[in-house]
Design a protein around this motif. Structure first.
Motif, PDB file in Angstrom:
ATOM      1  N   VAL A 146       1.882  -1.438  18.281  1.00  0.00           N
ATOM      2  CA  VAL A 146       2.113  -1.912  16.917  1.00  0.00           C
ATOM      3  C   VAL A 146       1.748  -0.826  15.905  1.00  0.00           C
ATOM      4  O   VAL A 146       2.481  -0.588  14.930  1.00  0.00           O
ATOM      5  N   LEU A 147       0.617  -0.168  16.119  1.00  0.00           N
ATOM      6  CA  LEU A 147       0.226   0.909  15.201  1.00  0.00           C
ATOM      7  C   LEU A 147       1.269   2.023  15.198  1.00  0.00           C
ATOM      8  O   LEU A 147       1.583   2.591  14.138  1.00  0.00           O
ATOM      9  N   ALA A 148       1.804   2.337  16.364  1.00  0.00           N
ATOM     10  CA  ALA A 148       2.866   3.347  16.437  1.00  0.00           C
ATOM     11  C   ALA A 148       4.103   2.883  15.671  1.00  0.00           C
ATOM     12  O   ALA A 148       4.737   3.668  14.953  1.00  0.00           O
ATOM     13  N   HIS A 149       4.433   1.607  15.800  1.00  0.00           N
ATOM     14  CA  HIS A 149       5.577   1.027  15.087  1.00  0.00           C
ATOM     15  C   HIS A 149       5.359   1.097  13.572  1.00  0.00           C
ATOM     16  O   HIS A 149       6.283   1.427  12.803  1.00  0.00           O
ATOM     17  N   LEU A 150       4.149   0.794  13.132  1.00  0.00           N
ATOM     18  CA  LEU A 150       3.839   0.869  11.706  1.00  0.00           C
ATOM     19  C   LEU A 150       4.012   2.297  11.182  1.00  0.00           C
ATOM     20  O   LEU A 150       4.542   2.515  10.084  1.00  0.00           O
ATOM     21  N   GLU A 151       3.567   3.260  11.967  1.00  0.00           N
ATOM     22  CA  GLU A 151       3.729   4.659  11.548  1.00  0.00           C
ATOM     23  C   GLU A 151       5.204   5.035  11.468  1.00  0.00           C
ATOM     24  O   GLU A 151       5.661   5.648  10.492  1.00  0.00           O
ATOM     25  N   GLN A 152       5.952   4.673  12.496  1.00  0.00           N
ATOM     26  CA  GLN A 152       7.385   4.995  12.542  1.00  0.00           C
ATOM     27  C   GLN A 152       8.157   4.328  11.402  1.00  0.00           C
ATOM     28  O   GLN A 152       9.187   4.845  10.964  1.00  0.00           O
ATOM     29  N   SER A 153       7.618   3.211  10.906  1.00  0.00           N
ATOM     30  CA  SER A 153       8.278   2.478   9.828  1.00  0.00           C
ATOM     31  C   SER A 153       7.787   2.907   8.445  1.00  0.00           C
ATOM     32  O   SER A 153       8.208   2.334   7.432  1.00  0.00           O
ATOM     33  N   GLY A 154       6.877   3.867   8.408  1.00  0.00           N
ATOM     34  CA  GLY A 154       6.361   4.364   7.142  1.00  0.00           C
ATOM     35  C   GLY A 154       5.270   3.527   6.525  1.00  0.00           C
ATOM     36  O   GLY A 154       4.883   3.753   5.371  1.00  0.00           O
ATOM     37  N   LEU A 155       4.745   2.550   7.269  1.00  0.00           N
ATOM     38  CA  LEU A 155       3.692   1.677   6.749  1.00  0.00           C
ATOM     39  C   LEU A 155       2.289   2.165   7.101  1.00  0.00           C
ATOM     40  O   LEU A 155       1.301   1.609   6.606  1.00  0.00           O
ATOM     41  N   LEU A 156       2.198   3.165   7.951  1.00  0.00           N
ATOM     42  CA  LEU A 156       0.902   3.713   8.358  1.00  0.00           C
ATOM     43  C   LEU A 156       0.990   5.228   8.360  1.00  0.00           C
ATOM     44  O   LEU A 156       1.902   5.795   8.961  1.00  0.00           O
ATOM     45  N   HIS A 157       0.056   5.859   7.674  1.00  0.00           N
ATOM     46  CA  HIS A 157       0.106   7.322   7.576  1.00  0.00           C
ATOM     47  C   HIS A 157      -0.529   7.998   8.782  1.00  0.00           C
ATOM     48  O   HIS A 157       0.013   8.963   9.326  1.00  0.00           O
ATOM     49  N   SER A 158      -1.707   7.518   9.203  1.00  0.00           N
ATOM     50  CA  SER A 158      -2.414   8.204  10.288  1.00  0.00           C
ATOM     51  C   SER A 158      -3.343   7.252  11.021  1.00  0.00           C
ATOM     52  O   SER A 158      -3.699   6.187  10.522  1.00  0.00           O
ATOM     53  N   VAL A 159      -3.720   7.674  12.230  1.00  0.00           N
ATOM     54  CA  VAL A 159      -4.719   6.963  13.029  1.00  0.00           C
ATOM     55  C   VAL A 159      -5.901   7.901  13.242  1.00  0.00           C
ATOM     56  O   VAL A 159      -5.740   9.005  13.754  1.00  0.00           O
ATOM     57  N   VAL A 160      -7.068   7.450  12.822  1.00  0.00           N
ATOM     58  CA  VAL A 160      -8.314   8.154  13.124  1.00  0.00           C
ATOM     59  C   VAL A 160      -8.940   7.407  14.291  1.00  0.00           C
ATOM     60  O   VAL A 160      -9.248   6.218  14.171  1.00  0.00           O
ATOM     61  N   THR A 161      -9.091   8.064  15.427  1.00  0.00           N
ATOM     62  CA  THR A 161      -9.603   7.350  16.599  1.00  0.00           C
ATOM     63  C   THR A 161     -10.862   7.984  17.158  1.00  0.00           C
ATOM     64  O   THR A 161     -11.002   9.203  17.191  1.00  0.00           O
ATOM     65  N   GLN A 162     -11.774   7.120  17.590  1.00  0.00           N
ATOM     66  CA  GLN A 162     -12.961   7.569  18.314  1.00  0.00           C
ATOM     67  C   GLN A 162     -12.659   7.690  19.805  1.00  0.00           C
ATOM     68  O   GLN A 162     -13.467   8.226  20.552  1.00  0.00           O
TER      69      GLN A 162
ATOM     70  N   SER B  44       0.826  -1.207   0.000  1.00  0.00           N
ATOM     71  CA  SER B  44       0.000   0.000   0.000  1.00  0.00           C
ATOM     72  C   SER B  44       0.865   1.264   0.000  1.00  0.00           C
ATOM     73  O   SER B  44       1.900   1.330   0.653  1.00  0.00           O
ATOM     74  N   LYS B  45       0.404   2.236  -0.731  1.00  0.00           N
ATOM     75  CA  LYS B  45       1.105   3.523  -0.755  1.00  0.00           C
ATOM     76  C   LYS B  45       0.593   4.464   0.338  1.00  0.00           C
ATOM     77  O   LYS B  45       1.272   5.423   0.711  1.00  0.00           O
ATOM     78  N   PHE B  46      -0.609   4.201   0.845  1.00  0.00           N
ATOM     79  CA  PHE B  46      -1.205   5.106   1.841  1.00  0.00           C
ATOM     80  C   PHE B  46      -2.195   4.312   2.683  1.00  0.00           C
ATOM     81  O   PHE B  46      -3.275   3.954   2.223  1.00  0.00           O
ATOM     82  N   THR B  47      -1.813   4.024   3.916  1.00  0.00           N
ATOM     83  CA  THR B  47      -2.643   3.220   4.820  1.00  0.00           C
ATOM     84  C   THR B  47      -3.034   4.034   6.045  1.00  0.00           C
ATOM     85  O   THR B  47      -2.220   4.775   6.596  1.00  0.00           O
ATOM     86  N   ILE B  48      -4.291   3.906   6.460  1.00  0.00           N
ATOM     87  CA  ILE B  48      -4.746   4.554   7.692  1.00  0.00           C
ATOM     88  C   ILE B  48      -5.332   3.489   8.620  1.00  0.00           C
ATOM     89  O   ILE B  48      -5.711   2.401   8.188  1.00  0.00           O
ATOM     90  N   ALA B  49      -5.391   3.818   9.896  1.00  0.00           N
ATOM     91  CA  ALA B  49      -6.070   2.977  10.877  1.00  0.00           C
ATOM     92  C   ALA B  49      -7.254   3.741  11.440  1.00  0.00           C
ATOM     93  O   ALA B  49      -7.187   4.963  11.608  1.00  0.00           O
ATOM     94  N   PHE B  50      -8.316   3.017  11.696  1.00  0.00           N
ATOM     95  CA  PHE B  50      -9.519   3.600  12.303  1.00  0.00           C
ATOM     96  C   PHE B  50      -9.818   2.805  13.563  1.00  0.00           C
ATOM     97  O   PHE B  50     -10.088   1.602  13.487  1.00  0.00           O
TER      98      PHE B  50
END
Length: 245
Positions: free
Chosen positions: A85-101, A15-21
């Motif tokens: 893990v989500l923080a690790h993914l972001e730091q590794s460039g595999l996750l762009h952002s987290v949208v959280t409720q 993926s070129k642009f991944t987000i987490a919700f």
């Protein structure tokens, strides 16, 4: 499950642009109860304590419960493996952002930097008169309701009450990312709360692959989810991390 994990890792890697919700389910394993459901807070507390109109009329009464829920009990919560893990993914460039409720600040404490707080953050308090913002660590919760040191006005937690709108920046950034992402990873959200639940739907409508991590089926599962990794967030995300690195 192993084949699903491998397939998911491949999708994320390409993926070129991944987000987490994320929703309440990701923080349950940190000891933060959800608001809804069998063990939800609204089975114990009256939701009107977080109704904006009722709060303005009864701030002292509301603060007795607000302190107990958010500043006595929640204060002991710490990020779990899923947040990390989500923080690790972001730091590794595999996750762009987290949208959280969620309003518990656990993503930031785990190391995530690009977090869109759809419902605000309990670790901040705000004076509705002058706009000054306070860190919860500055507040003496032995004396409630807490008051602004500038004008003496009662402070309000900087998260969304019933009757309030979604913060503009979080709303706009969340949907902007949803509309351009290739992959959206849903973690711990049942899809019941709107308008937040429209974020993964917007991603789906724009062609993104939707990966859902939840122990049970949700409103997303039969409608937008492409891959459902059924299990606890900590367990599934650790397996994904091991496959990715």
């Amino acid at each position: 499950m192993d084949s699903q994990i491998k397939e998911t890792a491949k999708i994320i890697r390409e993926s070129k642009f991944t987000i987490a919700f994320t929703g309440a389910g990701i923080s349950v394993e940190s000891g933060v109860p959800p608001f809804r459901g069998e063990h939800g807070l609204w089975n114990k507390y009256n939701p009107e304590i977080l109704d904006l109109g009722y709060y303005h009329e009864n701030p002292e009464k509301c603060w007795l419960f607000i302190r107990e829920i958010f500043y006595d009990f929640f204060a002991n919560a710490h990020p779990n493996k899923a947040h990390k893990v989500l923080a690790h993914l972001e730091q590794s460039g595999l996750l762009h952002s987290v949208v959280t409720q969620n309003i518990d600040n656990l993503h930031q404490e785990a190391g995530s930097k690009n977090v869109y707080e759809f419902h605000g953050n309990s670790k901040r308090l705000k004076c509705l008169k002058c706009g000054k913002v306070f860190d919860a660590s500055e507040i003496d919760f032995e004396h409630i309701p807490p008051r602004c040191d500038e004008d003496g006005e009662i402070l309000k937690p900087d998260f969304i009450f019933f009757g309030e709108g979604i913060p503009t920046a979080a709303f706009e950034n969340a949907f902007a990312d949803a509309e351009k992402c290739d992959v959206c990873i849903i973690v711990g959200s049942t899809g019941e709360v709107t308008p937040a639940s429209f974020v993964p739907r917007a991603a789906k409508q724009n062609g993104a692959t939707i990966i859902e991590i939840n122990p049970e089926k949700t409103l997303f599962t039969g409608q937008v989810t492409d891959i459902h990794l059924m299990g606890k967030a900590t367990v599934i995300l650790e397996k994904l991390e091991n496959q990715l690195f």
